[in-house]
Design a protein around this motif. Structure first.
Motif, PDB file in Angstrom:
ATOM      1  N   LEU A 234       0.830  -1.208   0.000  1.00 20.07           N
ATOM      2  CA  LEU A 234       0.000   0.000   0.000  1.00 20.07           C
ATOM      3  C   LEU A 234       0.863   1.256   0.000  1.00 20.07           C
ATOM      4  O   LEU A 234       0.623   2.201  -0.764  1.00 20.07           O
ATOM      5  CB  LEU A 234      -0.927  -0.018   1.225  1.00 20.07           C
ATOM      6  CG  LEU A 234      -1.840   1.195   1.411  1.00 20.07           C
ATOM      7  CD1 LEU A 234      -2.863   1.260   0.286  1.00 20.07           C
ATOM      8  CD2 LEU A 234      -2.551   1.127   2.769  1.00 20.07           C
ATOM      9  N   ILE A 235       1.888   1.270   0.844  1.00 19.26           N
ATOM     10  CA  ILE A 235       2.743   2.449   0.949  1.00 19.26           C
ATOM     11  C   ILE A 235       3.630   2.591  -0.291  1.00 19.26           C
ATOM     12  O   ILE A 235       3.757   3.686  -0.866  1.00 19.26           O
ATOM     13  CB  ILE A 235       3.602   2.370   2.225  1.00 19.26           C
ATOM     14  CG1 ILE A 235       2.717   2.520   3.465  1.00 19.26           C
ATOM     15  CG2 ILE A 235       4.677   3.454   2.221  1.00 19.26           C
ATOM     16  CD1 ILE A 235       3.441   2.321   4.774  1.00 19.26           C
ATOM     17  N   ILE A 239       0.432   4.867  -1.965  1.00 19.38           N
ATOM     18  CA  ILE A 239       0.533   6.129  -1.210  1.00 19.38           C
ATOM     19  C   ILE A 239       1.710   6.966  -1.696  1.00 19.38           C
ATOM     20  O   ILE A 239       1.579   8.179  -1.921  1.00 19.38           O
ATOM     21  CB  ILE A 239       0.648   5.838   0.297  1.00 19.38           C
ATOM     22  CG1 ILE A 239      -0.642   5.187   0.804  1.00 19.38           C
ATOM     23  CG2 ILE A 239       0.931   7.130   1.061  1.00 19.38           C
ATOM     24  CD1 ILE A 239      -0.625   4.846   2.271  1.00 19.38           C
ATOM     25  N   LEU A 242       0.989   8.538  -5.189  1.00 24.67           N
ATOM     26  CA  LEU A 242      -0.004   9.611  -5.077  1.00 24.67           C
ATOM     27  C   LEU A 242       0.597  10.852  -4.428  1.00 24.67           C
ATOM     28  O   LEU A 242       0.340  11.984  -4.859  1.00 24.67           O
ATOM     29  CB  LEU A 242      -1.210   9.117  -4.269  1.00 24.67           C
ATOM     30  CG  LEU A 242      -2.109   8.073  -4.948  1.00 24.67           C
ATOM     31  CD1 LEU A 242      -3.198   7.611  -3.983  1.00 24.67           C
ATOM     32  CD2 LEU A 242      -2.735   8.644  -6.213  1.00 24.67           C
ATOM     33  N   THR A 243       1.396  10.650  -3.388  1.00 26.05           N
ATOM     34  CA  THR A 243       2.058  11.776  -2.724  1.00 26.05           C
ATOM     35  C   THR A 243       3.018  12.478  -3.680  1.00 26.05           C
ATOM     36  O   THR A 243       3.140  13.709  -3.672  1.00 26.05           O
ATOM     37  CB  THR A 243       2.831  11.287  -1.479  1.00 26.05           C
ATOM     38  OG1 THR A 243       1.950  10.560  -0.623  1.00 26.05           O
ATOM     39  CG2 THR A 243       3.423  12.456  -0.712  1.00 26.05           C
ATOM     40  N   THR A 278       1.073  14.250   5.992  1.00 27.08           N
ATOM     41  CA  THR A 278       1.111  13.038   5.169  1.00 27.08           C
ATOM     42  C   THR A 278       2.540  12.614   4.869  1.00 27.08           C
ATOM     43  O   THR A 278       2.906  11.439   5.012  1.00 27.08           O
ATOM     44  CB  THR A 278       0.335  13.268   3.857  1.00 27.08           C
ATOM     45  OG1 THR A 278      -1.012  13.611   4.149  1.00 27.08           O
ATOM     46  CG2 THR A 278       0.362  12.020   2.986  1.00 27.08           C
ATOM     47  N   VAL A 282       4.138   9.164   6.252  1.00 27.30           N
ATOM     48  CA  VAL A 282       4.572   8.187   5.243  1.00 27.30           C
ATOM     49  C   VAL A 282       6.073   7.935   5.364  1.00 27.30           C
ATOM     50  O   VAL A 282       6.535   6.788   5.236  1.00 27.30           O
ATOM     51  CB  VAL A 282       4.207   8.674   3.827  1.00 27.30           C
ATOM     52  CG1 VAL A 282       4.824   7.757   2.773  1.00 27.30           C
ATOM     53  CG2 VAL A 282       2.701   8.723   3.664  1.00 27.30           C
TER      54      VAL A 282
END
Length: 600
Positions: A234-235, A239, A242-243, A278, A282
């Motif tokens: 997921l990370i 994530i 997207l970041t 975020t 992260v």
């Protein structure tokens, strides 16, 4: 099936071990659950002071246990730490004011205390330990979401059972559902979370375990704090990409508007704070992952974070010159400082040293709640000074008297409107000698005091209308509860509530029939007096009359007889309205009043 039963038994035993490991925390949890049960039965919310105190005790006792496990091993030392947690809880209890008052400032400060203790709970076990802050944070992260899932499933199951009983067997009081929720949230959820908190290597283990036992214990802990494969995917592949995309958008906007909107756009503040949170979260989670994307993220993003939050922090500081400092902007600037520090630490320190970021966060959070440099004291002084300076520049303040002046620049009207709104909304006006006499500044007194309607500038637009179109007051008879009626023919107790239909009231004077009623005409509510031939004797605009009373009142929520009285007369009749209550909210007008009528 056997393995499932064994897992359930292991988890049940884990909950029992957590209860024994955190005995004082469980005592506070039981006290909180008992208090909540009492509040549910009594249907009251006047025990905020006790609820907050028990919550502080829960957090303090959990941190005290972590400190004991990391640095101490003797029973007496554990007792002293528990006593310290109880003592600090008592100190907090006596510093938060009345048990019945909701204090916004104390609520925010209490929330910051919870936050500091939560970070401390995660950080303390990693001090001079082979387990890093990143791993401890990941362990708490996993425990939180696992607990959340189990809590939702458990409460949903209980809810369905109660619903089935209510529908199929017998009626169940709605309070039973609230009591079930209380037990799940106050007892099950925190103890279940604690059961997922690994027992890290502490002083006791370091001194008593053999090298082989130490290595085996450390291996078990490493397994507990490792990232699950699903979280790793997921990370790494959702994530972080997207970041990255969002970061590119921010950088493009920053470069395009560095000489323009960037320095004045208030909408960017919450967006950039969310972005910074975020990136930091992260980064810490990615510190436990060894994929290429996470390694690249750790190398690049701290250096990207620094200029973004630095520019935004500078922009927020510059706005203080125009708008003063509010507690919200204080925290935005403070977080900008923290994010800059975090970016620097992430860039220069190895990932095993990320615990220093937690230290910086706790120190800055503590600064924000300790007078005289806390967010609320600093913002109160800033807003008061800005208002006083603006009034003096426009010759509107002499001694402790405010002089109305409508002929001042619009920019100064905005400053006055904003600062008065903030100070009054936070109840700080009561401590300012030249503002204290005015208690309805957010509604009808503003124009009377300052000479112009308030202009509130927020998010780039001007709103030239009252800041808050609301007013409430009741009649205070004080030492003179007698109202003379000798000059009048009739007295009617009248109630007026929008938008309900009001009754037509008939009465007689000298054998002549009269009618009094309310009616909407031309968008306004009127009080009308008619004779028996349906001819209008008198027509009073009720809304205008209520606004007249509201604009002249000089006491908070209380009206004297003179303030509550409005007299109207013509050649045929005299009407005297004495309001016992007025409630105006969002253009809805409600009132109760005595109507004295004299027919001439």
């Amino acid at each position: 099936m056997v393995k499932l039963i064994q897992k359930i038994q292991d988890k049940f035993q884990g909950i029992i071990r957590a209860s024994r490991r955190y005995p004082l925390t469980v005592v506070f949890l039981l006290a909180l659950a008992g208090l909540n049960a009492f509040l549910i039965q009594q249907e009251t919310d006047t025990y905020t002071r006790y609820v907050y105190s028990f919550l502080v005790g829960i957090f303090l006792s959990a941190v005290a246990q972590q400190i004991y496990e990391r640095f101490f091993e003797k029973r007496l030392q554990r007792i002293l730490l528990m006593f310290g947690a109880i003592l600090l809880t008592i100190v907090y209890y006596f510093t938060i004011g009345s048990a019945t008052d909701y204090d916004f400032e104390m609520t925010i400060k209490t929330g910051i205390i919870f936050f500091i203790l939560t970070i401390a709970f995660i950080w303390v076990p990693t001090i001079k330990n082979e387990i890093t802050f990143n791993e401890s944070y990941l362990s708490a992260f996993k425990a939180f979401f696992t607990t959340l899932l189990f809590t939702l499933v458990l409460y949903a199951g209980i809810g369905f059972i109660l619903l089935a009983i209510d529908q199929l067997l017998f009626s169940v009081n709605y309070k039973v559902n609230l009591h079930a929720l209380n037990l799940v949230i106050s007892l099950f959820m925190p103890i279940f979370f604690l059961s997922y908190t690994p027992s890290f290597l502490g002083k006791k283990e370091e001194s008593s375990l053999t090298p082989e036992e130490h290595a085996a214990k450390l291996k078990d802990i490493k397994n507990d704090v490792s990232a699950p494969k699903m979280l790793e995917l997921l990370i790494s592949y959702i994530i972080i990409p997207l970041t990255t995309i969002f970061t590119v958008i921010l950088l493009v906007y920053l470069l395009q508007n560095i000489t323009g909107d960037f320095w004045t756009n208030n909408l960017l503040e919450p967006m950039l704070v969310s972005y910074s949170i975020t990136v930091i979260v992260v980064y810490i989670l990615a510190s436990n992952i060894k994929t290429k994307s996470s390694i690249l993220f750790r190398k690049i993003f701290p250096k990207v974070l620094i200029p973004i939050v630095l520019f935004q922090t500078i922009a927020s500081v510059l706005r203080i010159q125009e708008t003063g400092l509010t507690y919200g902007r204080y925290y935005v600037i403070l977080f900008g400082i923290f994010a800059t520090i975090a970016g620097v630490l992430f860039s220069v320190l190895p990932i095993r040293k990320n615990g220093w970021v937690a230290v910086a966060l706790m120190v800055l959070s503590l600064i924000s709640i300790v007078p005289p440099i806390d967010a609320f004291t600093v913002s109160r002084v800033s807003q008061t000074n800005l208002l006083e300076r603006t009034l003096e520049q426009n010759q509107m303040l002499e001694g402790n008297s405010i002089i109305p002046n409508a002929d001042i620049p619009k920019e100064d009207k905005i400053k006055i409107s904003q600062t008065v709104y903030y100070l009054t909304n936070m109840d700080y006006n009561e401590d300012i000698e030249w503002l204290a006499p005015y208690n309805q500044l957010l509604s009808y007194q503003f124009e009377e005091v300052f000479g112009f309607q308030p202009i509130y500038d927020e998010n780039g637009f001007l709103n030239e209308q009252p800041l808050q179109d609301s007013y409430y007051a009741t009649l205070d008879l004080g030492d003179s509860p007698v109202i003379s009626i000798e000059e009048y023919d009739k007295m009617i107790i009248f109630s007026y509530y929008e938008p309900s239909v009001q009754p037509r009231i008939e009465f007689e004077v000298d054998d002549q029939r009269y009618i009094v009623y309310t009616e909407e005409t031309d968008g306004k509510e009127s009080l009308i007096l008619m004779d028996e031939s349906d001819e209008t004797i008198m027509n009073i605009d009720l809304q205008e009359t209520m606004e007249e009373v509201a604009s002249t009142t000089g006491t908070e929520n209380m009206l004297t007889i003179d303030e509550a009285t409005v007299e109207t007369e013509n050649e045929q009749a005299e009407l005297n309205l004495v309001f016992t209550s007025i409630n105006i909210y969002e253009n809805q007008y409600d009132a109760e009043f005595y109507l004295f009528i004299n027919i001439k």
